[in-house]
Design a protein around this motif. Sequence first.
Motif, PDB file in Angstrom:
ATOM      1  N   ILE A  95       8.419   5.600  -0.092  1.00  0.00           N
ATOM      2  CA  ILE A  95       9.632   4.883  -0.501  1.00  0.00           C
ATOM      3  C   ILE A  95      10.245   5.591  -1.704  1.00  0.00           C
ATOM      4  N   VAL A  96      11.580   5.634  -1.738  1.00  0.00           N
ATOM      5  CA  VAL A  96      12.285   6.038  -2.962  1.00  0.00           C
ATOM      6  C   VAL A  96      13.022   4.807  -3.482  1.00  0.00           C
ATOM      7  N   ILE A  97      12.803   4.481  -4.761  1.00  0.00           N
ATOM      8  CA  ILE A  97      13.579   3.389  -5.377  1.00  0.00           C
ATOM      9  C   ILE A  97      14.513   3.990  -6.417  1.00  0.00           C
ATOM     10  N   ARG A 120       1.730   2.095  -6.262  1.00  0.00           N
ATOM     11  CA  ARG A 120       1.395   3.461  -6.621  1.00  0.00           C
ATOM     12  C   ARG A 120       2.660   4.310  -6.744  1.00  0.00           C
ATOM     13  N   VAL A 121       2.869   4.851  -7.945  1.00  0.00           N
ATOM     14  CA  VAL A 121       4.043   5.692  -8.197  1.00  0.00           C
ATOM     15  C   VAL A 121       3.631   7.158  -8.099  1.00  0.00           C
ATOM     16  N   THR A 122       4.437   7.955  -7.362  1.00  0.00           N
ATOM     17  CA  THR A 122       4.091   9.351  -7.137  1.00  0.00           C
ATOM     18  C   THR A 122       5.359  10.202  -7.131  1.00  0.00           C
ATOM     19  N   GLY A 124       0.789  -1.219   0.000  1.00  0.00           N
ATOM     20  CA  GLY A 124       0.000   0.000   0.000  1.00  0.00           C
ATOM     21  C   GLY A 124       0.822   1.270   0.000  1.00  0.00           C
ATOM     22  N   ALA A 125       2.143   1.143   0.119  1.00  0.00           N
ATOM     23  CA  ALA A 125       3.005   2.322   0.172  1.00  0.00           C
ATOM     24  C   ALA A 125       3.116   2.973  -1.201  1.00  0.00           C
ATOM     25  N   SER A 126       3.367   4.305  -1.198  1.00  0.00           N
ATOM     26  CA  SER A 126       3.607   5.005  -2.469  1.00  0.00           C
ATOM     27  C   SER A 126       5.106   5.119  -2.708  1.00  0.00           C
ATOM     28  N   VAL A 127       5.469   5.145  -3.982  1.00  0.00           N
ATOM     29  CA  VAL A 127       6.879   5.056  -4.356  1.00  0.00           C
ATOM     30  C   VAL A 127       7.240   6.154  -5.352  1.00  0.00           C
ATOM     31  N   ALA A 128       8.360   6.847  -5.088  1.00  0.00           N
ATOM     32  CA  ALA A 128       8.958   7.735  -6.099  1.00  0.00           C
ATOM     33  C   ALA A 128      10.157   7.010  -6.685  1.00  0.00           C
ATOM     34  N   ILE A 129      10.358   7.160  -7.977  1.00  0.00           N
ATOM     35  CA  ILE A 129      11.479   6.428  -8.574  1.00  0.00           C
ATOM     36  C   ILE A 129      12.456   7.340  -9.312  1.00  0.00           C
ATOM     37  N   ILE A 130      13.710   6.909  -9.275  1.00  0.00           N
ATOM     38  CA  ILE A 130      14.685   7.326 -10.267  1.00  0.00           C
ATOM     39  C   ILE A 130      14.934   6.052 -11.045  1.00  0.00           C
ATOM     40  N   GLY A 131      14.637   6.058 -12.338  1.00  0.00           N
ATOM     41  CA  GLY A 131      14.793   4.806 -13.066  1.00  0.00           C
ATOM     42  C   GLY A 131      14.268   4.914 -14.475  1.00  0.00           C
ATOM     43  N   GLU A 132      14.391   3.822 -15.197  1.00  0.00           N
ATOM     44  CA  GLU A 132      13.953   3.810 -16.591  1.00  0.00           C
ATOM     45  C   GLU A 132      12.698   2.955 -16.732  1.00  0.00           C
ATOM     46  N   LYS A 133      12.372   2.613 -17.968  1.00  0.00           N
ATOM     47  CA  LYS A 133      11.096   1.969 -18.268  1.00  0.00           C
ATOM     48  C   LYS A 133      10.911   0.644 -17.522  1.00  0.00           C
ATOM     49  N   GLY A 134      12.010  -0.110 -17.389  1.00  0.00           N
ATOM     50  CA  GLY A 134      11.921  -1.411 -16.721  1.00  0.00           C
ATOM     51  C   GLY A 134      11.395  -1.280 -15.301  1.00  0.00           C
ATOM     52  N   LEU A 135      11.861  -0.262 -14.591  1.00  0.00           N
ATOM     53  CA  LEU A 135      11.445  -0.073 -13.198  1.00  0.00           C
ATOM     54  C   LEU A 135      10.005   0.441 -13.134  1.00  0.00           C
ATOM     55  N   GLU A 136       9.721   1.401 -13.980  1.00  0.00           N
ATOM     56  CA  GLU A 136       8.379   1.984 -14.012  1.00  0.00           C
ATOM     57  C   GLU A 136       7.331   0.906 -14.274  1.00  0.00           C
TER      58      GLU A 136
END
Lengths: 256, 256
Positions: free
Chosen positions: A117-119, A109-111, A88-100
């Motif tokens: 969480i930051v991935i 949920r990506v935000t 249920g946690a929301s996640v911000a990413i630094i990453g490319e298409k594979g991660l997204e």
Amino acid sequence: MNMLAYKAICLDLDGTVYRGIEPIAEAVSFIAKAQAQGIDPFFITNNSSMTREQLQIKLASFGINADREKIMTSAVAAAKYCSEYYNGASVAIIGEKGLEEALTTEGVRVTKDNPDIVIMGIDRSVTYEKLTDACLHIRAGAHFIATNSDLVFPTERGLVPGNGSFVKLMESATGKTPIFVGKPEPHMLGFIQQDNGYKKEDMVMVGDNYNTDILAGIQFGIDTIHVASGVSSREEVLAKEVHPTYLYQTLADWNI
Amino acid sequence: MNMLAYKAICLDLDGTVYRGIEPIAEAVSFIAKAQAQGIDPFFITNNSSMTREQLQIKLASFGINADREKIMTSAVAAAKYCSEYYNGASVAIIGEKGLEEALTTEGVRVTKDNPDIVIMGIDRSVTYEKLTDACLHIRAGAHFIATNSDLVFPTERGLVPGNGSFVKLMESATGKTPIFVGKPEPHMLGFIQQDNGYKKEDMVMVGDNYNTDILAGIQFGIDTIHVASGVSSREEVLAKEVHPTYLYQTLADWNI
């Protein structure tokens, strides 16, 4: 050793199945033979930039017929890690298409705003702003997960900065260290075991890099096979305190 | 202590003369009094992004009339370092306008192809490609210089990644450590001494940050004054093994 002793043959990709854009012939033949005997290998990669489908297409271009569900990337593992441990946690990413895509597929949920969480995965479109946002999120208390710790990776131009080097930047700017999900951590093998109900003696990890592939298998507690087609030479591997279960020059040496 | 004992009063900027976009009133008055007595202070900053002219304009907006030649940035020092120790060498940079202009002013040749030296300063337009190019140059043998080692710097949003964090990335990707020219290294003070023919007893370093300002003065071997208007508290400073020569609450305590 009888190949049929294993239900899950987990093959590293770069250095084991191919080198960059060149297939390794002995690996291609090995995979075909294994599949003919009813054993469909898993493919385990620290690469978080490519989607399962992109890797499937790359493998197909080498004549390898890979089941998409049997491709385990550090991005897929990061997504599974989130839904397993931070449901249920929301996640911000630094990453490319594979991660997204891995996160979307897993229903995470990506935000960009106040993530739990930051991935961090490799992002060749990274900007100072993305790094700053991640830094501020982590300083504000977000959990910090990294797909993999590889400091560099090989390209046709030479060794270039890998996700592990960007993680060093973030560690320096935040004072926090992440949880790594890629090899040599055992999480990817753990998810394969869990999703398929294997016993540890059913599984074997095959790879060229002692410090990632072989250590992941050893840390997870399964048999390991080193092949001398990539990063670590046979001599380097034999100089280590803990040896792989088997050492082969190439996968052609595994008689099946 | 008589201010006239010093010919070169070297003032740190952020935390000593201003805080971000707010002037520190006691510092502004102090500078005016010193100038009225014929002592024109030097301004010493690890900031490599701004040109001397930009800093001069910023100081003017606080009512401080600074001589451009008396503004010493880590970018100016990096350029001087190149022409002093690597005369004729070509330089590739990661950095902003301050660094670019300092090199041009010093007559250093800036290139993207096969540089002899890579200089890293903060670059808020950094890209993966710039980092990769620098990584490959350093791996190919280019010398590695960094303007400063600050891991973070303060902004209105909070602490954000500084050049030191990007240097950690590059160290991880290349296995090489740079020469740092900014504080706490003594190079900036050295260039001021050299360009003006001062003796060490002519000089004093004034700053709020023990680990950069005060240590730079101590390492260079000149008197130091700590002001409690920024990063390090008086208590933190007194807990250090080597104390500054003088500790003031603000520059108003320096009777002149």
